[in-house]
Design a protein around this motif. Sequence first.
Motif, PDB file in Angstrom:
ATOM      1  N   GLN A  54       0.855  -1.196   0.000  1.00 28.49           N
ATOM      2  CA  GLN A  54       0.000   0.000   0.000  1.00 28.49           C
ATOM      3  C   GLN A  54       0.886   1.240   0.000  1.00 28.49           C
ATOM      4  O   GLN A  54       1.758   1.366   0.867  1.00 28.49           O
ATOM      5  CB  GLN A  54      -0.877   0.031   1.266  1.00 28.49           C
ATOM      6  N   PRO A  55       0.667   2.175  -0.940  1.00 37.11           N
ATOM      7  CA  PRO A  55       1.438   3.416  -0.914  1.00 37.11           C
ATOM      8  C   PRO A  55       1.204   4.138   0.412  1.00 37.11           C
ATOM      9  O   PRO A  55       0.057   4.315   0.833  1.00 37.11           O
ATOM     10  CB  PRO A  55       0.852   4.232  -2.074  1.00 37.11           C
ATOM     11  N   CYS A  56       2.290   4.510   1.107  1.00 31.22           N
ATOM     12  CA  CYS A  56       2.128   5.124   2.421  1.00 31.22           C
ATOM     13  C   CYS A  56       3.013   6.341   2.636  1.00 31.22           C
ATOM     14  O   CYS A  56       2.811   7.098   3.583  1.00 31.22           O
ATOM     15  CB  CYS A  56       2.379   4.096   3.522  1.00 31.22           C
ATOM     16  N   GLY A  57       4.014   6.561   1.776  1.00 32.31           N
ATOM     17  CA  GLY A  57       4.900   7.703   1.971  1.00 32.31           C
ATOM     18  C   GLY A  57       5.645   8.047   0.702  1.00 32.31           C
ATOM     19  O   GLY A  57       5.707   7.246  -0.239  1.00 32.31           O
ATOM     20  N   ALA A  58       6.222   9.253   0.696  1.00 30.46           N
ATOM     21  CA  ALA A  58       6.938   9.719  -0.489  1.00 30.46           C
ATOM     22  C   ALA A  58       7.956  10.775  -0.084  1.00 30.46           C
ATOM     23  O   ALA A  58       7.842  11.403   0.965  1.00 30.46           O
ATOM     24  CB  ALA A  58       5.958  10.314  -1.500  1.00 30.46           C
ATOM     25  N   CYS A  59       8.965  10.937  -0.928  1.00 29.83           N
ATOM     26  CA  CYS A  59       9.914  12.031  -0.777  1.00 29.83           C
ATOM     27  C   CYS A  59      10.662  12.191  -2.093  1.00 29.83           C
ATOM     28  O   CYS A  59      10.422  11.455  -3.044  1.00 29.83           O
ATOM     29  CB  CYS A  59      10.898  11.776   0.372  1.00 29.83           C
ATOM     30  N   ARG A  60      11.562  13.150  -2.125  1.00 26.68           N
ATOM     31  CA  ARG A  60      12.382  13.352  -3.325  1.00 26.68           C
ATOM     32  C   ARG A  60      13.677  14.047  -2.924  1.00 26.68           C
ATOM     33  O   ARG A  60      13.803  14.600  -1.826  1.00 26.68           O
ATOM     34  CB  ARG A  60      11.633  14.176  -4.367  1.00 26.68           C
ATOM     35  N   TRP A  61      14.644  14.007  -3.841  1.00 22.73           N
ATOM     36  CA  TRP A  61      15.841  14.835  -3.702  1.00 22.73           C
ATOM     37  C   TRP A  61      16.094  15.476  -5.053  1.00 22.73           C
ATOM     38  O   TRP A  61      15.650  14.987  -6.079  1.00 22.73           O
ATOM     39  CB  TRP A  61      17.053  14.061  -3.201  1.00 22.73           C
ATOM     40  N   ARG A  62      16.785  16.606  -5.015  1.00 20.40           N
ATOM     41  CA  ARG A  62      17.184  17.254  -6.267  1.00 20.40           C
ATOM     42  C   ARG A  62      18.467  18.030  -6.025  1.00 20.40           C
ATOM     43  O   ARG A  62      18.775  18.425  -4.909  1.00 20.40           O
ATOM     44  CB  ARG A  62      16.087  18.164  -6.810  1.00 20.40           C
ATOM     45  N   LYS A  63      19.197  18.209  -7.110  1.00 20.11           N
ATOM     46  CA  LYS A  63      20.432  18.996  -7.054  1.00 20.11           C
ATOM     47  C   LYS A  63      20.045  20.459  -7.234  1.00 20.11           C
ATOM     48  O   LYS A  63      19.260  20.795  -8.112  1.00 20.11           O
ATOM     49  CB  LYS A  63      21.375  18.546  -8.175  1.00 20.11           C
ATOM     50  N   THR A  64      20.586  21.297  -6.357  1.00 22.03           N
ATOM     51  CA  THR A  64      20.337  22.735  -6.458  1.00 22.03           C
ATOM     52  C   THR A  64      21.687  23.428  -6.625  1.00 22.03           C
ATOM     53  O   THR A  64      22.727  22.768  -6.619  1.00 22.03           O
ATOM     54  CB  THR A  64      19.654  23.270  -5.177  1.00 22.03           C
ATOM     55  N   ASP A  65      21.667  24.744  -6.727  1.00 21.97           N
ATOM     56  CA  ASP A  65      22.943  25.460  -6.850  1.00 21.97           C
ATOM     57  C   ASP A  65      23.746  25.410  -5.550  1.00 21.97           C
ATOM     58  O   ASP A  65      24.932  25.694  -5.539  1.00 21.97           O
ATOM     59  CB  ASP A  65      22.723  26.909  -7.309  1.00 21.97           C
ATOM     60  N   LYS A  66      23.096  25.028  -4.434  1.00 25.68           N
ATOM     61  CA  LYS A  66      23.802  24.929  -3.153  1.00 25.68           C
ATOM     62  C   LYS A  66      24.352  23.535  -2.891  1.00 25.68           C
ATOM     63  O   LYS A  66      25.325  23.370  -2.176  1.00 25.68           O
ATOM     64  CB  LYS A  66      22.859  25.294  -2.011  1.00 25.68           C
ATOM     65  N   GLY A  67      23.685  22.527  -3.429  1.00 24.70           N
ATOM     66  CA  GLY A  67      24.080  21.144  -3.161  1.00 24.70           C
ATOM     67  C   GLY A  67      22.926  20.205  -3.460  1.00 24.70           C
ATOM     68  O   GLY A  67      22.261  20.357  -4.477  1.00 24.70           O
ATOM     69  N   TYR A  68      22.674  19.286  -2.539  1.00 21.34           N
ATOM     70  CA  TYR A  68      21.595  18.308  -2.729  1.00 21.34           C
ATOM     71  C   TYR A  68      20.540  18.527  -1.662  1.00 21.34           C
ATOM     72  O   TYR A  68      20.835  18.502  -0.471  1.00 21.34           O
ATOM     73  CB  TYR A  68      22.152  16.885  -2.670  1.00 21.34           C
ATOM     74  N   LYS A  69      19.317  18.732  -2.121  1.00 18.91           N
ATOM     75  CA  LYS A  69      18.229  19.055  -1.198  1.00 18.91           C
ATOM     76  C   LYS A  69      17.249  17.886  -1.120  1.00 18.91           C
ATOM     77  O   LYS A  69      16.727  17.435  -2.139  1.00 18.91           O
ATOM     78  CB  LYS A  69      17.502  20.309  -1.674  1.00 18.91           C
ATOM     79  N   LEU A  70      17.001  17.426   0.106  1.00 20.53           N
ATOM     80  CA  LEU A  70      15.971  16.424   0.347  1.00 20.53           C
ATOM     81  C   LEU A  70      14.695  17.180   0.667  1.00 20.53           C
ATOM     82  O   LEU A  70      14.721  18.156   1.422  1.00 20.53           O
ATOM     83  CB  LEU A  70      16.341  15.526   1.531  1.00 20.53           C
ATOM     84  N   GLU A  71      13.586  16.727   0.092  1.00 16.75           N
ATOM     85  CA  GLU A  71      12.362  17.487   0.338  1.00 16.75           C
ATOM     86  C   GLU A  71      11.105  16.675   0.087  1.00 16.75           C
ATOM     87  O   GLU A  71      11.160  15.548  -0.402  1.00 16.75           O
ATOM     88  CB  GLU A  71      12.338  18.765  -0.518  1.00 16.75           C
ATOM     89  N   ARG A  72       9.989  17.277   0.456  1.00 18.21           N
ATOM     90  CA  ARG A  72       8.651  16.720   0.239  1.00 18.21           C
ATOM     91  C   ARG A  72       8.461  15.362   0.924  1.00 18.21           C
ATOM     92  O   ARG A  72       7.865  14.454   0.360  1.00 18.21           O
ATOM     93  CB  ARG A  72       8.330  16.613  -1.250  1.00 18.21           C
TER      94      ARG A  72
END
Length: 141
Positions: A54-72
């Motif tokens: 069962q889907p129960c959670g989510a997140c993402r990461w992306r590269k930004t101009d500062k570094g790597y951001k974990l979010e959502r």
Amino acid sequence: MDTLQVHKATTKEELEKVFAIRKIVFVHEQGCPPELEWENEDVSTHFLALSDHQPCGACRWRKTDKGYKLERFAVLKEFRGQGVGRALIATALDDLPPDANYIYLNSQLDAMSLYAKFGFVAEGEQFEEAGIQHFRMVKKV
């Protein structure tokens, strides 16, 4: 025993589940403006957590101009307190490239202790994002 799995969401179907979870948690529960919720999707690496399939959670990461951001990071209410958030953080961190030397996130206040378990430390002043109080947290390597 519940089985908890976190994997990269790559198919259209998986991404729809990720977005549905985020919509429930951020837009409906927390009242975030939908237009703020859906940005940078195409440049992010998304993850989907499943508990007994069962889907129960989510997140993402992306590269930004500062570094790597974990979010959502979002966990559906009925699955909170079951280790889903920890599994999402661990999986996202493991997926970052080896050269990811600056890793950061914006944490809601009640999630700070969870991120701290993974070596994140609050930096700077408290701030508001989408009407919710946050601190920037940076991973100490």
